[in-house]
Enzyme design. Structure first.
Site, PDB file in Angstrom:
ATOM      1  N   HIS A 124      24.594  22.129  56.857  1.00 41.18           N
ATOM      2  CA  HIS A 124      24.601  23.365  57.641  1.00 41.18           C
ATOM      3  C   HIS A 124      23.997  24.516  56.819  1.00 41.18           C
ATOM      4  O   HIS A 124      23.111  25.229  57.294  1.00 41.18           O
ATOM      5  CB  HIS A 124      26.054  23.682  58.036  1.00 41.18           C
ATOM      6  CG  HIS A 124      26.257  24.927  58.826  1.00 41.18           C
ATOM      7  ND1 HIS A 124      26.537  24.923  60.178  1.00 41.18           N
ATOM      8  CD2 HIS A 124      26.247  26.237  58.461  1.00 41.18           C
ATOM      9  CE1 HIS A 124      26.681  26.170  60.600  1.00 41.18           C
ATOM     10  NE2 HIS A 124      26.522  26.987  59.582  1.00 41.18           N
ATOM     11  N   GLU A 125      24.448  24.677  55.593  1.00 41.63           N
ATOM     12  CA  GLU A 125      23.952  25.788  54.763  1.00 41.63           C
ATOM     13  C   GLU A 125      22.481  25.582  54.384  1.00 41.63           C
ATOM     14  O   GLU A 125      21.706  26.536  54.369  1.00 41.63           O
ATOM     15  CB  GLU A 125      24.825  25.962  53.511  1.00 41.63           C
ATOM     16  CG  GLU A 125      26.301  26.272  53.795  1.00 41.63           C
ATOM     17  CD  GLU A 125      26.527  27.401  54.790  1.00 41.63           C
ATOM     18  OE1 GLU A 125      25.671  28.294  54.907  1.00 41.63           O
ATOM     19  OE2 GLU A 125      27.576  27.393  55.471  1.00 41.63           O
TER      20      GLU A 125
ATOM     21  N   HIS B  82      20.325  26.557  57.212  1.00 43.47           N
ATOM     22  CA  HIS B  82      20.124  28.015  57.242  1.00 43.47           C
ATOM     23  C   HIS B  82      18.962  28.398  56.319  1.00 43.47           C
ATOM     24  O   HIS B  82      18.069  29.146  56.709  1.00 43.47           O
ATOM     25  CB  HIS B  82      21.377  28.751  56.752  1.00 43.47           C
ATOM     26  CG  HIS B  82      22.403  28.994  57.818  1.00 43.47           C
ATOM     27  ND1 HIS B  82      22.092  29.410  59.093  1.00 43.47           N
ATOM     28  CD2 HIS B  82      23.761  28.908  57.790  1.00 43.47           C
ATOM     29  CE1 HIS B  82      23.202  29.559  59.795  1.00 43.47           C
ATOM     30  NE2 HIS B  82      24.233  29.250  59.032  1.00 43.47           N
TER      31      HIS B  82
ATOM     32  N   HIS C  72      22.580  29.989  63.900  1.00 41.62           N
ATOM     33  CA  HIS C  72      23.696  29.267  64.515  1.00 41.62           C
ATOM     34  C   HIS C  72      23.355  28.870  65.942  1.00 41.62           C
ATOM     35  O   HIS C  72      22.704  29.619  66.663  1.00 41.62           O
ATOM     36  CB  HIS C  72      24.964  30.126  64.527  1.00 41.62           C
ATOM     37  CG  HIS C  72      25.585  30.228  63.178  1.00 41.62           C
ATOM     38  ND1 HIS C  72      25.982  31.409  62.625  1.00 41.62           N
ATOM     39  CD2 HIS C  72      25.851  29.256  62.259  1.00 41.62           C
ATOM     40  CE1 HIS C  72      26.474  31.166  61.415  1.00 41.62           C
ATOM     41  NE2 HIS C  72      26.401  29.879  61.171  1.00 41.62           N
TER      42      HIS C  72
ATOM     43  N   TYR D 258      29.257  26.596  66.013  1.00 43.37           N
ATOM     44  CA  TYR D 258      30.630  26.920  65.604  1.00 43.37           C
ATOM     45  C   TYR D 258      31.638  26.151  66.442  1.00 43.37           C
ATOM     46  O   TYR D 258      31.356  25.736  67.564  1.00 43.37           O
ATOM     47  CB  TYR D 258      30.894  28.414  65.782  1.00 43.37           C
ATOM     48  CG  TYR D 258      30.454  29.262  64.618  1.00 43.37           C
ATOM     49  CD1 TYR D 258      29.837  28.718  63.505  1.00 43.37           C
ATOM     50  CD2 TYR D 258      30.681  30.629  64.634  1.00 43.37           C
ATOM     51  CE1 TYR D 258      29.448  29.518  62.452  1.00 43.37           C
ATOM     52  CE2 TYR D 258      30.290  31.443  63.578  1.00 43.37           C
ATOM     53  CZ  TYR D 258      29.673  30.872  62.497  1.00 43.37           C
ATOM     54  OH  TYR D 258      29.292  31.672  61.456  1.00 43.37           O
TER      55      TYR D 258
END
Ligand SMILES: *[C@@H]1O[C@H](CO)[C@@H](O)[C@H](O)[C@H]1NC(C)=O
Length: 218
Positions: free
Chosen positions: A93-94, A97, A103, A145
């Site tokens: 996920h990071e 980014h 998101h 999320y």
């Protein structure tokens, strides 16, 4: 529409493993290496130890799990794998980014797929729900999320329009087939074939690099 993300295109991305990885713990280091492997097999993106590049990721154990979106800072762009962030899904996920991904629930068409319950969101975190990107919606994205993200304690903050996805959102196992597909589109990973075939109404077969994903919707 997808080209929106190209503003954040990273070229010659390098990772400073020599400088920064020793500051994460042994388990985190292993998980980060496994995440790099996933990018390697599912896309044309590869990571290498920093040589003399100006732009590189400085992966450290800071306070929390976070990353800038896209290539932003020269001479070591911080990406934090803090306490309890050392799982494959969170690391992917990071890194996504850093590779330019926002998101999932921030997409322009999100209101067709989820209802954001502003009344239940802690006010300081409302910016996490601002609409900012353009591409199709993926409930299974590792960038989505969970249903009670940043709740003020009064209940759900994200309600999926289609109830069968209510407990799907927020998964942090792995990047989804569509996450990988978008990554490959964004970085023009042409040597790595991706196809999506629709079989009837409920079955999709997605082939990404050497992987075949069969999605069955019930
Ligand atoms: C990166 O993290 C370090 C802490 O290790 C901090 O001192 C530095 O200011 C951070 N850099 C940026 C640009 O936020």
């Amino acid at each position: 529409m997808r080209l929106e993300r190209c503003f954040f295109l990273l070229l010659n991305l390098a990772v400073s493993s020599a400088v920064s990885l020793p500051t994460v713990n042994l388990n985190a280091k292993g998980v980060i290496m496994r995440a790099f492997d996933q990018f390697r097999v599912k896309s044309c993106i590869d990571f290498k130890p920093r040589d003399s590049e100006d732009f590189y990721l400085n992966i450290q154990k800071l306070n929390g799990c976070f990353s800038y979106i896209g290539q932003r800072i020269a001479n070591g762009q911080n990406l934090s794998i803090g306490a309890r962030c050392d799982t494959l899904g969170i690391v992917e996920h990071e890194i996504l980014h850093a590779l330019g991904f926002f998101h999932e629930q921030s997409r322009y068409d999100r209101d067709d797929y989820v209802q954001i319950v502003s009344a239940n969101i802690l006010p300081v975190n409302i910016h996490f729900f601002i609409i900012s990107t353009f591409s199709p919606y993926d409930y299974m994205s590792v960038m989505h999320y969970r249903k009670n993200a940043f709740t003020n304690g009064n209940g759900l903050t994200i309600i999926t329009i289609d109830p069968k996805f209510q407990d799907v959102i927020g998964q942090r196992l792995e990047m989804s087939p569509y996450d990988a597909k978008e990554l490959n589109l964004l970085y023009s990973c042409s040597e790595c074939l991706q196809t999506v075939e629709q079989y009837g109404e409920n079955v999709e077969i997605i082939k990404i690099c050497m992987f075949t994903f069969v999605l069955v919707q019930r």
